[in-house]
Design a protein around this motif. Structure first.
Motif, PDB file in Angstrom:
ATOM      1  N   ARG A  93      -7.547 -24.756  11.178  1.00 49.46           N
ATOM      2  CA  ARG A  93      -8.253 -23.748  11.973  1.00 49.46           C
ATOM      3  C   ARG A  93      -9.074 -24.343  13.110  1.00 49.46           C
ATOM      4  N   LEU A  94      -9.243 -25.647  13.124  1.00 55.37           N
ATOM      5  CA  LEU A  94      -9.963 -26.313  14.208  1.00 55.37           C
ATOM      6  C   LEU A  94      -8.961 -27.137  15.007  1.00 55.37           C
ATOM      7  N   VAL A  95      -8.652 -26.672  16.205  1.00 58.56           N
ATOM      8  CA  VAL A  95      -7.624 -27.295  17.048  1.00 58.56           C
ATOM      9  C   VAL A  95      -8.244 -27.673  18.382  1.00 58.56           C
ATOM     10  N   ALA A  96      -8.080 -28.924  18.771  1.00 56.08           N
ATOM     11  CA  ALA A  96      -8.557 -29.395  20.073  1.00 56.08           C
ATOM     12  C   ALA A  96      -7.389 -30.004  20.841  1.00 56.08           C
ATOM     13  N   ILE A  97      -7.222 -29.592  22.094  1.00 62.00           N
ATOM     14  CA  ILE A  97      -6.166 -30.080  22.970  1.00 62.00           C
ATOM     15  C   ILE A  97      -6.830 -30.789  24.148  1.00 62.00           C
ATOM     16  N   TYR A  98      -6.279 -31.952  24.511  1.00 62.89           N
ATOM     17  CA  TYR A  98      -6.878 -32.777  25.568  1.00 62.89           C
ATOM     18  C   TYR A  98      -5.851 -33.003  26.683  1.00 62.89           C
ATOM     19  N   PRO A  99      -5.645 -32.020  27.552  1.00 63.11           N
ATOM     20  CA  PRO A  99      -4.620 -32.166  28.601  1.00 63.11           C
ATOM     21  C   PRO A  99      -5.051 -33.128  29.703  1.00 63.11           C
ATOM     22  N   ASP A 100      -4.068 -33.682  30.391  1.00 64.48           N
ATOM     23  CA  ASP A 100      -4.304 -34.579  31.516  1.00 64.48           C
ATOM     24  C   ASP A 100      -4.606 -33.718  32.746  1.00 64.48           C
ATOM     25  N   ALA A 101      -5.844 -33.244  32.819  1.00 66.92           N
ATOM     26  CA  ALA A 101      -6.226 -32.304  33.873  1.00 66.92           C
ATOM     27  C   ALA A 101      -7.723 -32.406  34.115  1.00 66.92           C
ATOM     28  N   GLY A 102      -8.191 -31.684  35.148  1.00 62.72           N
ATOM     29  CA  GLY A 102      -9.611 -31.606  35.434  1.00 62.72           C
ATOM     30  C   GLY A 102     -10.230 -30.402  34.747  1.00 62.72           C
ATOM     31  N   HIS A 103     -11.233 -29.812  35.392  1.00 60.66           N
ATOM     32  CA  HIS A 103     -11.959 -28.666  34.834  1.00 60.66           C
ATOM     33  C   HIS A 103     -11.085 -27.419  34.985  1.00 60.66           C
ATOM     34  N   GLU A 104     -10.023 -27.379  34.182  1.00 60.13           N
ATOM     35  CA  GLU A 104      -8.975 -26.376  34.361  1.00 60.13           C
ATOM     36  C   GLU A 104      -8.500 -25.833  33.014  1.00 60.13           C
ATOM     37  N   PHE A 105      -7.771 -24.706  33.093  1.00 58.53           N
ATOM     38  CA  PHE A 105      -7.173 -24.074  31.916  1.00 58.53           C
ATOM     39  C   PHE A 105      -5.684 -23.912  32.218  1.00 58.53           C
ATOM     40  N   ILE A 155      -1.543 -24.780  28.229  1.00 58.93           N
ATOM     41  CA  ILE A 155      -2.640 -24.770  27.263  1.00 58.93           C
ATOM     42  C   ILE A 155      -3.024 -23.328  26.942  1.00 58.93           C
ATOM     43  N   ARG A 156      -3.014 -22.463  27.948  1.00 56.61           N
ATOM     44  CA  ARG A 156      -3.268 -21.038  27.674  1.00 56.61           C
ATOM     45  C   ARG A 156      -2.200 -20.483  26.740  1.00 56.61           C
ATOM     46  N   ALA A 157      -0.946 -20.863  26.967  1.00 58.85           N
ATOM     47  CA  ALA A 157       0.127 -20.382  26.089  1.00 58.85           C
ATOM     48  C   ALA A 157      -0.122 -20.817  24.650  1.00 58.85           C
ATOM     49  N   ALA A 158      -0.547 -22.061  24.463  1.00 64.20           N
ATOM     50  CA  ALA A 158      -0.858 -22.550  23.119  1.00 64.20           C
ATOM     51  C   ALA A 158      -2.049 -21.801  22.529  1.00 64.20           C
ATOM     52  N   ALA A 159      -3.038 -21.510  23.370  1.00 66.41           N
ATOM     53  CA  ALA A 159      -4.211 -20.771  22.899  1.00 66.41           C
ATOM     54  C   ALA A 159      -3.828 -19.364  22.463  1.00 66.41           C
ATOM     55  N   TYR A 160      -2.956 -18.719  23.217  1.00 63.74           N
ATOM     56  CA  TYR A 160      -2.540 -17.362  22.861  1.00 63.74           C
ATOM     57  C   TYR A 160      -1.739 -17.356  21.557  1.00 63.74           C
ATOM     58  N   GLU A 161      -0.903 -18.361  21.371  1.00 57.44           N
ATOM     59  CA  GLU A 161      -0.161 -18.460  20.106  1.00 57.44           C
ATOM     60  C   GLU A 161      -1.125 -18.676  18.939  1.00 57.44           C
ATOM     61  N   PHE A 162      -2.168 -19.452  19.180  1.00 60.87           N
ATOM     62  CA  PHE A 162      -3.204 -19.671  18.169  1.00 60.87           C
ATOM     63  C   PHE A 162      -3.885 -18.343  17.813  1.00 60.87           C
ATOM     64  N   LEU A 163      -4.234 -17.563  18.814  1.00 60.78           N
ATOM     65  CA  LEU A 163      -4.864 -16.261  18.565  1.00 60.78           C
ATOM     66  C   LEU A 163      -3.909 -15.326  17.831  1.00 60.78           C
TER      67      LEU A 163
END
Length: 343
Positions: A314-326, A330-338
């Motif tokens: 239930r605790l998932v952290a993703i560390y993409p190679d990006a700046g202050h962005e979404f 990563i949003r797709a993964a977040a939506y699947e998580f929800l």
């Protein structure tokens, strides 16, 4: 002693400690190493919430005030209806917000509180009217079947309510109050399953998601994007950025912008959220929230999720190679998580 009485007593006890610059988190009463079972977690969680209230101000008592929802306008989109509304947060404060209602709905749907970043247009960005397309998460979630509410944060969008002229010591606590009332709005809707409500946000909305969920257990799942790091690793330990009028001025005025003097930190907040599902987007090159500090917070919270609750998934952290962005993936993964936890 009930939960509220304990919080008041704990807040008073910690307040006595907070005035002494030499005191550590343990001396403030918070000790994550003491959490070995659920009873130990409950004790520490109450102390964490008490510590947060030392900096944010006391959470006002819930009054049962009518929601006073006013529909200002409505627009039909291909897969959802967008309503512009206000709702009554407290006497004298009608919070501007959007409601997105998917269509057609055959049964009560899950719902999301969608919180915007620091942007002048406020709620317009998450609903897709303006701003960064990567932050149109309310629109995307509505298209996915979630009822979404998107309120304006104080001083942004159309929200001109001044918390400090109305008895608050932080804008953060006023945000918590407004966002808890937004959950009330969602629960009042016939379209919403009141047991399946989550929250999502980026940057300002990312930490406000954590803050409201810490105090409101009706928020059953959270997504925070670029929303935090440990206070010791925020701007090399200088908390000035957290002390502005949109945040918590006592961080400067009482705690000297010094992480060592603070009565709470973000590892504590993550622990307070356990065992509810939490998805974290923490890019490697986020200039606002240093990534190793995010890893420190996750590492501190994971033993509670894993060993106390047997819920490490239930605790998932993703560390993409990006700046202050979404980023989109990563949003797709977040939506699947929800979807996993709310559908």
């Amino acid at each position: 002693m009930n939960r509220r009485d304990f919080l008041v007593a704990a807040t008073s006890a910690i307040a006595g400690a907070a005035v002494c610059p030499s005191r550590s988190f343990a001396q403030h009463g918070i000790d994550l190493s003491a959490i070995r079972n659920r009873d130990g977690w409950r004790v520490q969680r109450d102390r964490i919430l008490a510590g947060m209230q030392l900096v944010m101000g006391q959470l006002p008592k819930r009054t049962g005030l009518a929601l006073g929802i006013v529909k200002l306008e409505s627009e039909e989109k291909p897969v959802f209806t967008r309503r512009k509304i206000t709702y009554l947060s407290e006497r004298g404060d009608d919070v501007p917000a959007y409601l997105l209602i998917p269509k057609p709905l055959k049964r009560r749907a899950p719902a999301m509180l969608c919180l915007h970043q620091t942007i002048k247009t406020g709620k317009d960005e998450p609903v897709g009217l303006e701003g960064n397309a990567n932050l149109h998460y309310a629109k995307e979630l509505a298209e996915r079947g979630y009822v979404c509410i998107v309120p304006d944060y104080p001083y942004l969008g159309e929200n001109d309510f001044d918390p400090y002229q109305n008895g608050y010591v932080s804008c953060t606590m006023k945000g918590i109050v407004n966002h808890m009332r937004a959950v009330d709005v969602l629960q009042s809707l016939s379209e919403v399953d009141p047991t399946r409500i989550g929250s999502i946000g980026h940057s300002l909305g990312g930490h406000n998601t954590l803050f409201v969920a810490a105090f409101d257990e009706r928020v059953k799942a959270m997504v925070t994007s670029c929303g935090f790091t440990s206070m010791r690793k925020y701007d090399n330990g200088n908390l000035t950025g957290w002390a502005g009028k949109r945040y918590m001025p006592l961080i400067a005025g009482h705690y000297g912008n010094d992480p060592a003097l603070m009565p709470f930190d973000f590892p504590h907040i993550l622990v307070a959220l356990a065992p509810r599902p939490l998805f974290i987007n923490a890019p490697l090159h986020d200039s606002n929230f240093e990534v190793s500090g995010v890893r420190d917070c996750v590492d501190a919270a994971m033993p509670v999720y894993d060993k106390v609750f047997r819920a490490k998934e239930r605790l998932v952290a993703i560390y993409p190679d990006a700046g202050h962005e979404f980023p989109s993936r990563i949003r797709a993964a977040a939506y699947e998580f929800l979807d996993k936890w709310l559908k």
